[in-house]
Design an enzyme around this catalytic site. Structure first.
Site, PDB file in Angstrom:
ATOM      1  N   SER B 170      32.819  39.073  29.794  1.00 17.23           N
ATOM      2  CA  SER B 170      34.177  39.292  29.310  1.00 17.23           C
ATOM      3  C   SER B 170      35.098  38.135  29.706  1.00 17.23           C
ATOM      4  CB  SER B 170      34.702  40.614  29.876  1.00 17.23           C
ATOM      5  OG  SER B 170      36.099  40.649  29.863  1.00 17.23           O
ATOM      6  N   SER B 171      35.022  37.735  30.978  1.00 13.70           N
ATOM      7  CA  SER B 171      35.903  36.656  31.457  1.00 13.70           C
ATOM      8  C   SER B 171      35.615  35.349  30.754  1.00 13.70           C
ATOM      9  CB  SER B 171      35.711  36.419  32.953  1.00 13.70           C
ATOM     10  OG  SER B 171      36.143  37.511  33.678  1.00 13.70           O
ATOM     11  N   HIS B 254      35.572  30.290  45.719  1.00 11.11           N
ATOM     12  CA  HIS B 254      36.814  29.593  45.976  1.00 11.11           C
ATOM     13  C   HIS B 254      37.591  29.248  44.706  1.00 11.11           C
ATOM     14  CE1 HIS B 254      39.815  28.596  48.743  1.00 11.11           C
ATOM     15  NE2 HIS B 254      40.139  27.638  47.915  1.00 11.11           N
ATOM     16  N   GLU B 256      37.514  30.954  42.222  1.00  9.93           N
ATOM     17  CA  GLU B 256      37.999  32.276  41.822  1.00  9.93           C
ATOM     18  C   GLU B 256      39.362  32.586  42.436  1.00  9.93           C
ATOM     19  OE1 GLU B 256      37.100  34.602  39.767  1.00  9.93           O
ATOM     20  OE2 GLU B 256      38.255  36.315  40.508  1.00  9.93           O
ATOM     21  N   TYR B 258      41.659  30.573  43.043  1.00 12.68           N
ATOM     22  CA  TYR B 258      42.676  29.853  42.263  1.00 12.68           C
ATOM     23  C   TYR B 258      42.815  30.429  40.871  1.00 12.68           C
ATOM     24  CZ  TYR B 258      42.934  26.965  46.264  1.00 12.68           C
ATOM     25  OH  TYR B 258      43.105  26.574  47.548  1.00 12.68           O
ATOM     26  N   SER B 269      56.900  29.442  37.505  1.00 10.73           N
ATOM     27  CA  SER B 269      57.509  28.227  36.947  1.00 10.73           C
ATOM     28  C   SER B 269      58.263  28.502  35.650  1.00 10.73           C
ATOM     29  CB  SER B 269      56.443  27.161  36.681  1.00 10.73           C
ATOM     30  OG  SER B 269      55.730  26.896  37.857  1.00 10.73           O
ATOM     31  N   HIS B 304      34.795  29.267  53.829  1.00 12.09           N
ATOM     32  CA  HIS B 304      34.661  30.724  53.950  1.00 12.09           C
ATOM     33  C   HIS B 304      33.542  31.102  54.917  1.00 12.09           C
ATOM     34  CE1 HIS B 304      37.398  31.806  50.625  1.00 12.09           C
ATOM     35  NE2 HIS B 304      37.022  30.647  50.126  1.00 12.09           N
ATOM     36  N   THR B 329      50.000  22.050  46.638  1.00 14.48           N
ATOM     37  CA  THR B 329      50.704  23.330  46.716  1.00 14.48           C
ATOM     38  C   THR B 329      52.116  23.111  47.239  1.00 14.48           C
ATOM     39  OG1 THR B 329      48.565  24.273  47.258  1.00 14.48           O
ATOM     40  CG2 THR B 329      50.463  25.714  47.462  1.00 14.48           C
ATOM     41  N   LYS B 332      54.384  22.020  44.576  1.00 13.39           N
ATOM     42  CA  LYS B 332      54.879  23.126  43.746  1.00 13.39           C
ATOM     43  C   LYS B 332      56.034  23.857  44.415  1.00 13.39           C
ATOM     44  CE  LYS B 332      50.824  24.173  41.081  1.00 13.39           C
ATOM     45  NZ  LYS B 332      51.553  24.291  39.806  1.00 13.39           N
ATOM     46  N   ARG B 451      37.489  43.062  60.684  1.00 13.57           N
ATOM     47  CA  ARG B 451      37.717  43.718  59.399  1.00 13.57           C
ATOM     48  C   ARG B 451      36.496  44.551  59.016  1.00 13.57           C
ATOM     49  NH1 ARG B 451      36.572  38.854  55.061  1.00 13.57           N
ATOM     50  NH2 ARG B 451      37.064  40.477  53.560  1.00 13.57           N
TER      51      ARG B 451
END
Lengths: 286, 537
Positions: B170-171, B254, B256, B258, B269, B304, B329, B332, B451
């Protein structure tokens, strides 16, 4: 400008059929893997629905194309679609090539005691020596032999490269509007594809029966069969595409200028060809 | 031929199906966009309910409400549902609605495939969520599905993997469609550097999707064959390595993250210039910064997995490469602030959410920088600090941006203004409680709370209680969001085409609500229409 007449189809019935097909396909496959009795049936239903969807959807597109509903802008969209689809396929293969390189560069040497793997080797697998091919410290799948690159795989390389030439000849014939030559070259390409597939099947049988090389033969067997297997699957898909395109050539669907389906099929075929070159070098030879 | 096509289109108008058929068979980008957004909202609530199970169990130490297996299923499913079911479909839905409107296209480039991209999702999530009702339960290995743990679970693995395959299909189709639309369907004069930033960020996001979703497919396929067909990719006894999975997974994972944030950058923006009544500061640098972030996302994945045992050189490379991302970043963040500088600002709900995004996403970005430092990462790894970090970037980042986008474009979609007072209450409620929810988790993590554990040592109790209270308040507050949307769809003050005084761009030239078919005749675009270009007159 051309966009003012961009073809936006009326409602589409095939996507939902495809979604239902994919659902049954996935549900059946998952059930099957978990030994569910209904798995194979659901899977088969899914495959049947997906085939029906593809047949119906492509038939609709062919009909619309023949009716002249697609302008240049639609054609460009199709081209983008095909290019990016092939790119996604390249990245799918990249994952498996990555696994192969990682195993050969890192995991196997580390298990053999290289670098930070010294203690792993000394404590867990003192008798393991890092060599390639390997089925790992536990010698999974038992003894095996590999298929030498400069035998049938080399022949297969030549066959696929030749098929790349024949499909280009077919394209030239199409651009000169010589339908007879076009079909002859297409059939030649399909025959080469079938020979390739036959040799691969023979090799698989040979590997399983005579060489002891199976999917379970450690990391070598895993990478060998997953890479060549997925490639083989793509050759089968490519061959089906070639057959359909050849039939459409025979029906006279294509003109000198307007034959995107042919080109898409040829792109796909070249992609399959290039992947094989990578396989031949990194799986069979190096 | 042109006439013929137009005739076909008109025919389409006359026979547009109604009822369910209208949605199931739709090829219209606005209808499909709406379906994506509704689906995303539903999954947001499902995933949110799972989060509340987690927070309820963690309210106090000890095991009270759920058993540990089910707790692990909740953490796993919460992530999968939120990432693949809530955030990604929301962005695709926004792209469906807005990209054709913003570039002056009559529809998406491949309308039938657009329908298919959407309609795979409900089936994929049925497949995923049904595992919760199976005797062996849902997946409990964490959404990352690390082997060997994921290979030792129940029957759910095969279902999860096939569901992920469907989501990937789908993606990928959605992304191909968006790229084809942006590259091929722009109105005359809509040059690449005249495109709104939402379009730019989506173009780059779509590229990332096509590049990495197949890699995820490859990774989970190897899991499947390791479990069911005897391969040894992740089995050291056969010469493989479980760490190999982590490398392949994060090569997907990674980029992903973004994928989950670049469209949010695009939304912010769009919104900040509108409510600052100025052009966006540094448009071109925004485009280059987005492209740089996308490029860097491919070479930072191993941050990660710093604690997994890697050569020192590799750790140094991945640490420095990760820190470099702070530069684009930062560009931005600087540009957003510079856009507001001396602007004539007003603070309607979309602007509030966008400003909340800028401040709170920055907190998440800075904790990300802390995590990038290898020696510090050894301490933080797999603690609540990581949980706090990625919830700041994903909830106050991605989700806040999606909410900002919904408030910003809802009048264009429905033709009505939403209830501004309730919108502001929603913003302040969410912003206060989301910080109560996630900020204490930084302290918990720094103090060493791991976690993905249903129980914890008593010294973590207070912060967990505070976090859980924040979780429930934030969570139930989102029902207000649902109500505001419902109210706005049903009626309200009529919105004009322009909607926002300071808004620029083609989407504001069509009536509100946007008619089913827009830009059948492409508009002519010059610098005066282009969103970000000043002609310095």
């Amino acid at each position: 400008m051309a966009q003012s007449s961009y073809f936006v189809p009326s409602t589409a019935k095939w996507p939902i059929v495809g979604s239902v097909g994919l659902f049954f396909f996935a549900l059946g496959a998952a059930n099957w893997l978990n030994q569910g009795a209904s798995g194979p049936w659901l899977f088969a239903i899914g495959v049947a629905i997906i085939l029906l969807m593809m047949f119906g959807w492509f038939a609709d597109v062919v009909r619309e194309s023949q009716a002249g509903l697609y302008n240049e802008a639609v054609d460009t969209s199709f081209r983008h679609g095909m290019i990016w689809f092939i790119f996604s396929e390249v990245m799918f293969f990249a994952a498996f090539f990555g696994a192969l390189f990682y195993a050969r560069m890192f995991s196997v040497p580390w298990l053999g005691g290289e670098g930070t793997g010294a203690m792993t080797n000394a404590l867990l697998y003192p008798s393991f020596e890092a060599v390639w091919p390997t089925h790992g410290p536990a010698q999974l799948g038992g003894d095996f032999q590999t298929i030498p690159g400069f035998g049938l795989p080399l022949l297969n390389t030549l066959i696929l490269l030749t098929s790349g030439v024949t499909i280009t000849m077919a394209h030239w014939a199409l651009k000169r509007a010589q339908r007879g030559a076009l079909i002859v070259w297409m059939i030649a390409t399909i025959v080469l594809a079938c020979i390739f597939l036959s040799i691969q099947s023979y090799e698989y049988v040979h590997a399983y029966r005579d060489l002891g090389l199976t999917l379970g033969s450690g990391i070598y067997g895993s990478t060998f069969f997953m890479l060549t297997g997925f490639h083989g699957l793509h050759v089968i898909i490519g061959t089906i595409i070639l057959i359909i395109v050849t039939l459409r050539c025979a029906f006279g669907h294509f003109t000198k200028k307007n034959h995107f389906a042919f080109e898409a099929g040829a792109w796909y075929w070249h992609f399959v060809d290039v992947v094989w070159l990578g396989l031949f070098i990194f799986v069979y030879v190096v | 031929m042109s006439q013929e096509t137009t005739a076909h289109h008109d025919d389409h108008h006359a026979h547009h199906p109604t009822g369910m058929a209208r949605w199931v068979f739709s090829t219209n980008h606005k209808e499909i966009g709406t379906m994506y957004l509704i689906f995303s909202l539903a999954m947001f609530l499902v995933g949110g309910a799972m989060a509340l199970v987690i927070r309820a169990e963690l309210f106090a130490p000890g095991l009270q409400l759920v058993n540990p297996e089910f707790f692990n299923q909740m953490t796993t499913m919460h992530a999968l549902v939120m990432i693949f079911g809530a955030v990604m479909p929301a962005f695709v839905g926004l792209a469906n609605w807005m990209v054709p409107l913003m570039i002056g296209a009559p529809d998406m480039a491949l309308p039938r495939m657009n329908n298919w991209s959407f309609w795979i999702l409900p089936f994929a999530f049925t497949l995923l969520l049904m595992t919760l009702f199976m005797p062996s339960g849902g997946p409990a290995s964490g959404w990352t599905l690390y082997p060997p743990l994921s290979l030792q679970g129940g029957n759910s693995l095969a279902f999860v993997i096939l569901a992920i395959h469907l989501m990937g299909i789908s993606s990928i189709m959605g992304a191909i469609n968006i790229i084809a639309t942006i590259l091929n369907m722009r109105a005359p004069g809509m040059t690449l550097l005249r495109m709104p930033l939402f379009v730019w960020t989506w173009l780059i996001t779509a590229f990332l999707l096509i590049a990495v979703m197949p890699v995820l497919a490859g990774a989970v396929t190897m899991l499947l064959t390791d479990r069911f067909f005897g391969t040894s990719f992740f089995n050291a006894a056969g010469g493989g390595d479980p760490v190999l999975y982590q490398h392949i997974f994060w090569f997907f994972g990674h980029p992903e993250v973004y994928i989950l944030i670049l469209p949010a950058f695009g939304i912010v923006s769009e919104i900040i210039p509108t409510f600052s009544r100025k052009r966006l500061f540094g448009y071109t640098s925004m485009v280059y910064a987005t492209a740089s972030i996308a490029f860097l996302s491919f070479i930072v994945w191993a941050h990660h997995m710093f604690t997994v045992g890697m050569p020192l050189g590799a750790m140094l490379f991945f640490m420095y490469a990760t820190m470099v991302i702070a530069v684009p970043t930062g560009v931005k963040i600087f540009n957003w602030i510079a856009t507001m500088w001396r602007g004539s600002m007003s603070f309607e709900t979309p602007m509030l959410f966008a400003l909340g995004f800028v401040v709170l996403f920055t907190i998440g970005g800075l904790s990300g920088l802390m995590l990038a430092i290898v020696p510090a990462n050894f301490q933080y790894h797999d603690t609540y600090f990581v949980v706090a970090h990625f919830h700041y970037v994903l909830v106050t980042g991605a989700v806040f941006a999606i909410m900002a986008a919904v408030y910003y474009w809802l009048p264009k979609w429905t033709g009505h203004m939403y209830n501004e007072k309730l919108g502001k209450i929603h913003f302040w409620w969410s912003t206060i409680w989301v910080n109560v929810l996630f900020f204490p988790q930084h302290y918990l993590g720094l103090a060493g709370m791991p976690r993905r554990i249903p129980d914890y040592a008593v010294q973590f109790t207070e912060f967990n209680m505070i976090s859980s209270i924040g979780g429930f308040m934030y969570g139930f507050g989102q029902l207000l969001f649902v109500y505001i949307i419902w109210q706005c769809v049903r009626g309200g003050e009529t919105a004009n085409a322009q909607v926002w005084e300071g808004a620029r761009g083609l989407e504001w030239t069509v009536p509100s609500p946007a008619p089913l078919h827009t830009f059948d005749t492409p508009p002519l675009v010059d610098d005066s229409v282009a969103v970000h270009k000043d002609n310095l007159s």
